[in-house]
Design an enzyme around this catalytic site. Structure first.
Site, short mmCIF file in Angstrom:
data_model
loop_
_atom_site.label_atom_id
_atom_site.label_comp_id
_atom_site.label_asym_id
_atom_site.label_seq_id
_atom_site.Cartn_x
_atom_site.Cartn_y
_atom_site.Cartn_z
N GLU A 46 10.48 56.94 20.56
CA GLU A 46 10.23 58.30 21.06
C GLU A 46 9.36 58.27 22.31
OE1 GLU A 46 7.43 62.09 20.32
OE2 GLU A 46 7.70 60.73 18.62
N ASP A 50 10.79 59.61 25.74
CA ASP A 50 10.17 60.76 26.39
C ASP A 50 10.04 60.50 27.89
OD1 ASP A 50 8.54 63.30 26.35
OD2 ASP A 50 6.99 61.93 27.03
N ASN A 117 8.62 69.41 16.80
CA ASN A 117 9.23 69.11 15.51
C ASN A 117 9.92 67.74 15.51
OD1 ASN A 117 12.11 69.38 16.29
ND2 ASN A 117 11.48 71.48 16.76
N GLU A 120 13.31 67.25 17.98
CA GLU A 120 13.17 66.94 19.41
C GLU A 120 12.61 65.54 19.61
OE1 GLU A 120 9.64 68.28 21.70
OE2 GLU A 120 9.55 69.92 20.24
#
Length: 328
Positions: A46, A50, A117, A120
């Site tokens: 993540e 990102d 959350n 995403e």
């Protein structure tokens, strides 16, 4: 659990070479703990995803909306990155009811409306996984197809006039700079959590380091930079990096990111110094030497003694020697 990657691959219209990466991207920390694999969750992916997502969007905007001012470009970037929008995409792909793998008492439709959350976050992890599995070009194409083009393609104008070209290249370079650093740390330091990766990445992007990087640019590279734009600022490293990226893009669109990453790592980063700083941070946080030798330096089993020697070489060079609490 029985894991069949094809179900997800059909939904996302993407086939993984390594299905384990897809599984990892879908593994929430709560589920990783439940299956007794707490280090194998999607938080690292993540963190990488990102950064990649931000750069992919900025890259797209730079090339397709040259006529917009910086303020409008950044506003458009931020709209595309909104958590609600990413969550909606996750559910539109048909993933929300079953993925990520998560242990929670809350129903998924209630989780969906929460800020930051798991849906995403898992979408970002998926972007990171696609990049690791198939490369930046494939990650770019997937994000473009699933997120960017459906929202922006119909709004594009034919105008090729670029507003504030220097500022736009700097925006491109700024985002690229942080993405390459995070991507490199992700690969260099397996299992190191995002908090520690973030601590390591910030000094690498400091003004002091940027000045040092500029001093390492070769005459040949300066020729490339000035050929692209004679007025390019010679004091802004992100602008210079963005210019190098555009040069590699002109040579080969598919390998533009990899070639820029290779250029930055080979010409600017001191790998030994980076490993030293990473190890010192881990030691400061109480991480055992044996884990560092095994997981960071990659020496396991019968090779451990060799790894311990390598560990001490690095610490001797840094002026830090760790002996107390050493694990055999």
């Amino acid at each position: 659990m029985d894991w069949n990657s094809s179900t997800v691959e059909e939904k996302i219209s993407f086939n993984f070479k390594n299905p384990d990466l897809l599984f990892l991207s879908l593994t929430h920390p709560s589920y990783a703990k439940q299956i007794d694999q707490p280090e194998n969750d999607n938080e690292r992916l993540e963190y990488l995803g990102d950064s990649l997502l931000k750069f992919i969007i900025v890259d797209y905007l730079y090339h397709h909306f040259p006529y917009l001012t910086i303020s409008k470009l950044t506003a458009l970037r931020d709209k595309l990155l909104e958590g609600e929008r990413l969550t909606k995409l996750w559910f539109n792909l048909g993933l929300g009811e079953s993925y990520p793998f998560i242990v929670t008492k809350e129903e998924r439709h209630r989780l969906r409306v929460k800020s930051s959350n798991p849906f995403e976050k898992t979408l970002k992890a998926l972007v990171g996984a696609i990049h690791i599995d198939r490369g930046f070009s494939q990650a770019y194409n997937w994000v473009n197809k699933q997120l960017i083009a459906p929202l922006l393609e119909r709004h594009q104008k034919d105008s090729k006039e670029r507003v504030s070209p220097d500022k736009q290249v700097k925006l491109l370079g700024d985002t690229l700079f942080s993405t390459i650093i995070i991507d490199h740390l992700y690969g260099l330091l397996p299992l190191v959590n995002p908090g520690r990766l973030s601590k390591l990445s910030k000094p690498l992007m400091s003004k002091e380091k940027q000045t040092k990087y500029i001093s390492k640019i070769t005459p040949e590279d300066w020729e490339i930079i000035t050929a692209k734009n004679e007025k390019t600022s010679k004091t802004s490293f992100p602008t210079l990096l963005g210019t190098i990226y555009l040069h590699f893009e002109q040579q080969n669109h598919r390998t533009r990111y990899q070639n820029t990453q290779k250029w930055l790592i080979e010409n600017c980063l001191d790998q030994e110094e980076l490993l030293q700083e990473a190890i010192m941070l881990l030691l400061k946080d109480g991480v055992p030497q044996k884990w560092i030798v095994n997981e960071i330096l990659g020496y396991k089993g019968k090779n451990y003694d060799q790894g311990r020697k390598r560990f001490h070489e690095l610490m001797d060079q840094s002026g830090e020697i760790k002996i107390d609490g050493e694990e055999e």
